[in-house]
Motif scaffolding. Structure first.
Motif, PDB file in Angstrom:
ATOM      1  N   LYS A 112      56.214  43.363  39.596  1.00 39.65           N
ATOM      2  CA  LYS A 112      55.711  44.666  40.031  1.00 39.65           C
ATOM      3  C   LYS A 112      56.820  45.707  39.947  1.00 39.65           C
ATOM      4  O   LYS A 112      57.970  45.435  40.263  1.00 39.65           O
ATOM      5  N   TYR A 113      56.422  46.904  39.523  1.00 36.65           N
ATOM      6  CA  TYR A 113      57.333  48.034  39.419  1.00 36.65           C
ATOM      7  C   TYR A 113      56.693  49.259  40.048  1.00 36.65           C
ATOM      8  O   TYR A 113      55.479  49.456  39.966  1.00 36.65           O
ATOM      9  N   MET A 114      57.535  50.096  40.639  1.00 35.98           N
ATOM     10  CA  MET A 114      57.092  51.403  41.103  1.00 35.98           C
ATOM     11  C   MET A 114      57.691  52.435  40.154  1.00 35.98           C
ATOM     12  O   MET A 114      58.896  52.438  39.914  1.00 35.98           O
ATOM     13  N   LEU A 115      56.846  53.279  39.592  1.00 36.92           N
ATOM     14  CA  LEU A 115      57.282  54.364  38.727  1.00 36.92           C
ATOM     15  C   LEU A 115      57.171  55.640  39.537  1.00 36.92           C
ATOM     16  O   LEU A 115      56.077  56.043  39.929  1.00 36.92           O
ATOM     17  N   LEU A 116      58.305  56.241  39.848  1.00 35.45           N
ATOM     18  CA  LEU A 116      58.366  57.443  40.673  1.00 35.45           C
ATOM     19  C   LEU A 116      58.435  58.658  39.757  1.00 35.45           C
ATOM     20  O   LEU A 116      59.388  58.817  38.999  1.00 35.45           O
ATOM     21  N   ILE A 117      57.440  59.507  39.838  1.00 33.87           N
ATOM     22  CA  ILE A 117      57.342  60.682  38.969  1.00 33.87           C
ATOM     23  C   ILE A 117      57.989  61.863  39.684  1.00 33.87           C
ATOM     24  O   ILE A 117      57.600  62.210  40.795  1.00 33.87           O
ATOM     25  N   HIS A 118      58.964  62.473  39.043  1.00 27.22           N
ATOM     26  CA  HIS A 118      59.643  63.627  39.625  1.00 27.22           C
ATOM     27  C   HIS A 118      59.180  64.898  38.936  1.00 27.22           C
ATOM     28  O   HIS A 118      58.853  64.905  37.748  1.00 27.22           O
ATOM     29  N   SER A 119      59.145  65.992  39.706  1.00 28.24           N
ATOM     30  CA  SER A 119      58.676  67.266  39.178  1.00 28.24           C
ATOM     31  C   SER A 119      59.326  68.403  39.956  1.00 28.24           C
ATOM     32  O   SER A 119      59.957  68.186  40.984  1.00 28.24           O
ATOM     33  N   ASN A 120      59.130  69.609  39.472  1.00 26.32           N
ATOM     34  CA  ASN A 120      59.697  70.799  40.100  1.00 26.32           C
ATOM     35  C   ASN A 120      58.765  71.285  41.213  1.00 26.32           C
ATOM     36  O   ASN A 120      57.607  71.593  40.956  1.00 26.32           O
ATOM     37  N   ASP A 141      51.893  46.099  37.646  1.00 25.42           N
ATOM     38  CA  ASP A 141      52.279  44.683  37.629  1.00 25.42           C
ATOM     39  C   ASP A 141      52.256  44.256  36.172  1.00 25.42           C
ATOM     40  O   ASP A 141      51.191  44.053  35.595  1.00 25.42           O
ATOM     41  N   VAL A 142      53.425  44.173  35.550  1.00 22.16           N
ATOM     42  CA  VAL A 142      53.542  43.901  34.115  1.00 22.16           C
ATOM     43  C   VAL A 142      54.404  42.666  33.880  1.00 22.16           C
ATOM     44  O   VAL A 142      55.130  42.223  34.762  1.00 22.16           O
ATOM     45  N   ALA A 143      54.329  42.139  32.669  1.00 23.58           N
ATOM     46  CA  ALA A 143      55.000  40.881  32.345  1.00 23.58           C
ATOM     47  C   ALA A 143      56.503  41.014  32.158  1.00 23.58           C
ATOM     48  O   ALA A 143      57.252  40.074  32.446  1.00 23.58           O
ATOM     49  N   THR A 144      56.964  42.173  31.673  1.00 19.06           N
ATOM     50  CA  THR A 144      58.381  42.290  31.341  1.00 19.06           C
ATOM     51  C   THR A 144      58.930  43.651  31.747  1.00 19.06           C
ATOM     52  O   THR A 144      58.177  44.632  31.844  1.00 19.06           O
ATOM     53  N   PRO A 145      60.251  43.740  31.928  1.00 20.02           N
ATOM     54  CA  PRO A 145      60.863  45.048  32.191  1.00 20.02           C
ATOM     55  C   PRO A 145      60.639  46.019  31.026  1.00 20.02           C
ATOM     56  O   PRO A 145      60.468  47.221  31.238  1.00 20.02           O
ATOM     57  N   ASP A 157      58.071  50.953  28.734  1.00 19.72           N
ATOM     58  CA  ASP A 157      57.098  51.543  27.807  1.00 19.72           C
ATOM     59  C   ASP A 157      56.077  52.388  28.560  1.00 19.72           C
ATOM     60  O   ASP A 157      55.739  53.497  28.135  1.00 19.72           O
ATOM     61  N   VAL A 158      55.574  51.864  29.676  1.00 17.31           N
ATOM     62  CA  VAL A 158      54.599  52.604  30.479  1.00 17.31           C
ATOM     63  C   VAL A 158      55.231  53.890  31.012  1.00 17.31           C
ATOM     64  O   VAL A 158      54.648  54.974  30.909  1.00 17.31           O
ATOM     65  N   ALA A 159      56.442  53.793  31.560  1.00 20.91           N
ATOM     66  CA  ALA A 159      57.120  54.973  32.111  1.00 20.91           C
ATOM     67  C   ALA A 159      57.311  56.048  31.046  1.00 20.91           C
ATOM     68  O   ALA A 159      57.118  57.239  31.306  1.00 20.91           O
ATOM     69  N   ALA A 160      57.650  55.640  29.840  1.00 23.46           N
ATOM     70  CA  ALA A 160      57.885  56.600  28.757  1.00 23.46           C
ATOM     71  C   ALA A 160      56.610  57.311  28.334  1.00 23.46           C
ATOM     72  O   ALA A 160      56.666  58.408  27.766  1.00 23.46           O
ATOM     73  N   ARG A 161      55.453  56.733  28.620  1.00 20.14           N
ATOM     74  CA  ARG A 161      54.180  57.326  28.211  1.00 20.14           C
ATOM     75  C   ARG A 161      53.600  58.280  29.250  1.00 20.14           C
ATOM     76  O   ARG A 161      52.624  58.968  28.981  1.00 20.14           O
ATOM     77  N   ILE A 162      54.185  58.351  30.435  1.00 20.22           N
ATOM     78  CA  ILE A 162      53.732  59.315  31.436  1.00 20.22           C
ATOM     79  C   ILE A 162      54.209  60.695  30.982  1.00 20.22           C
ATOM     80  O   ILE A 162      55.397  60.892  30.731  1.00 20.22           O
ATOM     81  N   PRO A 220      62.001  48.048  40.262  1.00 21.80           N
ATOM     82  CA  PRO A 220      61.323  46.790  40.559  1.00 21.80           C
ATOM     83  C   PRO A 220      61.007  46.741  42.049  1.00 21.80           C
ATOM     84  O   PRO A 220      61.744  47.268  42.891  1.00 21.80           O
ATOM     85  N   ILE A 221      59.893  46.107  42.375  1.00 22.72           N
ATOM     86  CA  ILE A 221      59.503  45.933  43.779  1.00 22.72           C
ATOM     87  C   ILE A 221      59.867  44.511  44.180  1.00 22.72           C
ATOM     88  O   ILE A 221      59.404  43.554  43.563  1.00 22.72           O
TER      89      ILE A 221
END
Length: 125
Positions: free
Chosen positions: A2-10, A96-100, A105-110, A122-123
């Motif tokens: 499991k990973y947490m993707l924290l989105i930052h913005s202005n 919840d993904v199989a690999t780092p 890849d998911v983070a780059a697509r946001i 990582p959680i």
């Protein structure tokens, strides 16, 4: 894993999805803005279909944040956010993904990754 993707913005241009509320986002042609919104929707649909999306949630504006601290048994609640910064936490994905590499890849697509930052953590459970 499991990973947490924290989105930052202005916080000055706060709104969701945040990439549509920035000066750069507002200057984009309508078709480009719609393409970014579609990219986000497609990513969320894909993560859901693959069983990788646990949750994705935008956060309220930083001005609505409260900070709670307890010192020597006394609670103090103050206005937030807790830090002074040009970029603030805007939302989170928990996946919840199989690999780092898949998480990256998911983070780059946001779409916010194109203007701000996506923090990938990582959680531990």
């Amino acid at each position: 894993m499991k990973y947490m993707l924290l989105i930052h913005s202005n916080p000055v241009t706060w709104g969701h999805p945040s990439f549509l509320h920035t000066e750069e986002g507002k200057k984009l042609p309508k078709a480009a803005r719609e393409a970014l919104a579609a990219q986000l929707d497609q990513l969320l649909d894909e993560l859901h279909e693959r069983g990788e999306l646990i949750t994705a949630s935008p956060l309220a504006a930083p001005r609505e944040t409260k900070v709670v601290r307890v010192r020597e048994g006394v609670r103090a609640t103050t206005d937030g956010p807790y830090s002074e910064a040009k970029e603030q936490l805007a939302g989170v994905f928990i996946i919840d993904v199989a690999t780092p590499e898949r998480a990256e890849d998911v983070a780059a697509r946001i779409p916010e990754a194109q203007q701000y930052a996506i923090e990938l953590r990582p959680i531990s459970m």
